[in-house]
Design a protein around this motif. Sequence first.
Motif, PDB file in Angstrom:
ATOM      1  N   SER A  82       0.840  -1.199   0.000  1.00  0.00           N
ATOM      2  CA  SER A  82       0.000   0.000   0.000  1.00  0.00           C
ATOM      3  C   SER A  82       0.876   1.251   0.000  1.00  0.00           C
ATOM      4  O   SER A  82       0.534   2.266  -0.620  1.00  0.00           O
ATOM      5  N   ALA A  83       2.058   1.172   0.653  1.00  0.00           N
ATOM      6  CA  ALA A  83       2.982   2.310   0.600  1.00  0.00           C
ATOM      7  C   ALA A  83       3.463   2.542  -0.830  1.00  0.00           C
ATOM      8  O   ALA A  83       3.524   3.686  -1.308  1.00  0.00           O
ATOM      9  N   PHE A 123       8.315  11.210  -5.458  1.00  0.00           N
ATOM     10  CA  PHE A 123       8.591   9.826  -5.090  1.00  0.00           C
ATOM     11  C   PHE A 123       9.656   9.737  -4.002  1.00  0.00           C
ATOM     12  O   PHE A 123       9.712   8.779  -3.246  1.00  0.00           O
ATOM     13  N   ASP A 124      10.510  10.751  -3.929  1.00  0.00           N
ATOM     14  CA  ASP A 124      11.667  10.740  -3.045  1.00  0.00           C
ATOM     15  C   ASP A 124      11.446  11.540  -1.761  1.00  0.00           C
ATOM     16  O   ASP A 124      12.246  11.477  -0.845  1.00  0.00           O
ATOM     17  N   VAL A 129       8.387  16.327   4.637  1.00  0.00           N
ATOM     18  CA  VAL A 129       7.008  16.812   4.710  1.00  0.00           C
ATOM     19  C   VAL A 129       6.057  15.619   4.849  1.00  0.00           C
ATOM     20  O   VAL A 129       5.107  15.651   5.632  1.00  0.00           O
ATOM     21  N   SER A 130       6.344  14.544   4.113  1.00  0.00           N
ATOM     22  CA  SER A 130       5.489  13.355   4.168  1.00  0.00           C
ATOM     23  C   SER A 130       5.437  12.744   5.560  1.00  0.00           C
ATOM     24  O   SER A 130       4.412  12.213   5.973  1.00  0.00           O
ATOM     25  N   LEU A 131       6.558  12.822   6.299  1.00  0.00           N
ATOM     26  CA  LEU A 131       6.585  12.274   7.660  1.00  0.00           C
ATOM     27  C   LEU A 131       5.563  12.977   8.549  1.00  0.00           C
ATOM     28  O   LEU A 131       4.957  12.360   9.420  1.00  0.00           O
ATOM     29  N   LEU A 158       6.140   5.386   0.283  1.00  0.00           N
ATOM     30  CA  LEU A 158       7.203   4.385   0.400  1.00  0.00           C
ATOM     31  C   LEU A 158       8.407   4.878   1.219  1.00  0.00           C
ATOM     32  O   LEU A 158       8.874   4.158   2.115  1.00  0.00           O
ATOM     33  N   PRO A 159       8.916   6.115   0.954  1.00  0.00           N
ATOM     34  CA  PRO A 159      10.050   6.572   1.774  1.00  0.00           C
ATOM     35  C   PRO A 159       9.693   6.686   3.256  1.00  0.00           C
ATOM     36  O   PRO A 159      10.539   6.415   4.120  1.00  0.00           O
ATOM     37  N   VAL A 160       8.439   7.059   3.571  1.00  0.00           N
ATOM     38  CA  VAL A 160       8.027   7.171   4.968  1.00  0.00           C
ATOM     39  C   VAL A 160       8.010   5.798   5.627  1.00  0.00           C
ATOM     40  O   VAL A 160       8.498   5.605   6.742  1.00  0.00           O
TER      41      VAL A 160
END
Lengths: 264, 291
Positions: free
Chosen positions: A62-63, A201-202, A206-208, A218-220
């Motif tokens: 799902s990530a 994608f990288d 901010v995503s955290l 995915l990186p998170v």
Amino acid sequence: MSARVGRGALWAFCALVGVWLVAPALIVVPLSFTSKASLKFPPDGWSTRWYEHFFGDPAWMSALWTSLEVGLLVTVVATTLGTAAALGLTRARMRGLALVQGSMLAPMIVPGVVLAIGVYAVFLKLQLVGTLMGFVMAHTVLALPFVMIPVTASLSGFDRRLESAAASLGAGRWTTFRTVTLPLVAPGVAAGALFAFVTSFDEVVVSLFIQSPYLQTLPVKMYASVTRETDPTIAAAATMIIVLTTSLVLIATFFVARRSRAHQ
Amino acid sequence: MASTLQAVAPPAAARQPADPERRPALLVLPALVALAVFFLFPLISMVISAFTDPVPGLGNFTWFFSETQNLRVLGRTFTTALWVTVVALVLSYPYAYAMTIAGTRARAVLTLLVLVPFWTSLMVRTFAWVILLQDTGVVNDLLGTIGLGPFSLIRTQTGVVIGMVQLLMPFMVLPLYAVMSGIDRRLLTAAGSMGARPVKAFLDVYVPLSLPGVSAGCLTVFISALGFYVTPALLGSPTDALLSQQIFTQVNGLLKWGRGGAMGVVLLGLTLAMIALLAVTLRRAGKKVTG
């Protein structure tokens, strides 16, 4: 004689630095094919079980899907907004243009954490935390400069008399854009689109902040796993990111190189 | 045809209200709105929270500057960024120099190598350094075979610097190479013919001419290093946190928005001050070259 020794030392130094520069990319790929359940390098045996793990685990999958979905949406939104803005900025003649142009590049220089806490606060109010829309908008702003730079470069080498010629032959504004302008700046737009995808994608910081337990990129997920687990599935995930982003950046570089060659 | 004529017309045309050349400005609007809502507004709300949360005033800033713990974090952030800059310069200067004297093919290889960190994902590289630097990792194995170590590299400032330099080296090498490739090497020959030994000629002639590249590269790396989060968070030790990690902890862990905001304002202010310095340096260097 001493010049020869000096030169030899210089090349040896560069070789060492070169190895160090590529070392991270070089160890991750073999590590993902290890047969042991440890992140010891070099691996003792080989298997593809960590890829089976990766593709069999709903959390990793799902990530991955979230990242791909966000990335594709960001590519569409950022490329559209960025291309329009680059067109506007190269064509319009008015005061304050340089300021607008500069502010468009500002997301590149503001520290990630500073932007992240601001975005988090605003997203809490707008109820965008942990939503697809939230990820897409936050990443779009970060990706805009990477679209605008190649598109602006493409436009600067563009002969505007071609547009006038199309217009004088009776083409409307939209037709002229679609059949003359866009095909000629297409390499820049394509490069911008690929950079936009890779940026999204990288992105981690901010995503955290704006992730939720139900929606992670995915990186998170990788970040969380590195702090908790010692399982080579992370290496498999990392390898997939390397393969995907490297091929996209290579394609983007090809477009940029072709554009500059066409102008020589 | 009419639009071409206007395109070359003097800017006075822009002052007419019904100017069709103004219409392209509308194309900028969507991006500008996105930037305002998802970039500017968040930054402003962070600054506001620094001055108002939980109570209006300078409380968050007096807290920040009065606690020795915070000042230590600020100092550590500065010294880490400085170390990263110094190490990156020491590695990049000879590397960029080699690029200028290399043949076409060797130069292509050197350029490709330095661009690899640009391409590979930040998260992936940081993960790779976690593996490489662990106590039983490759680096310690190699050091062991030549009779050194083992060193503890992960969860130390050394580890953080190693990882960050690798990530930021392109930003040092590229401006250095740009300036160095414009230096006329005949100047070195001239210095030699006047009796200067190669080392003296290099230090007195070549190094001063390369300084614009040095300052541009150093400031870019320093600015980027100040705001790094992921690499120090995963390679460093929690007790040696940098400013960006402390901001994360204040907001995400402790829900102290005002304190996190004040730290954010300090970090943003530092970054902007460095960017202003970079702009001034570059303008001065440009003047020196052209004038």
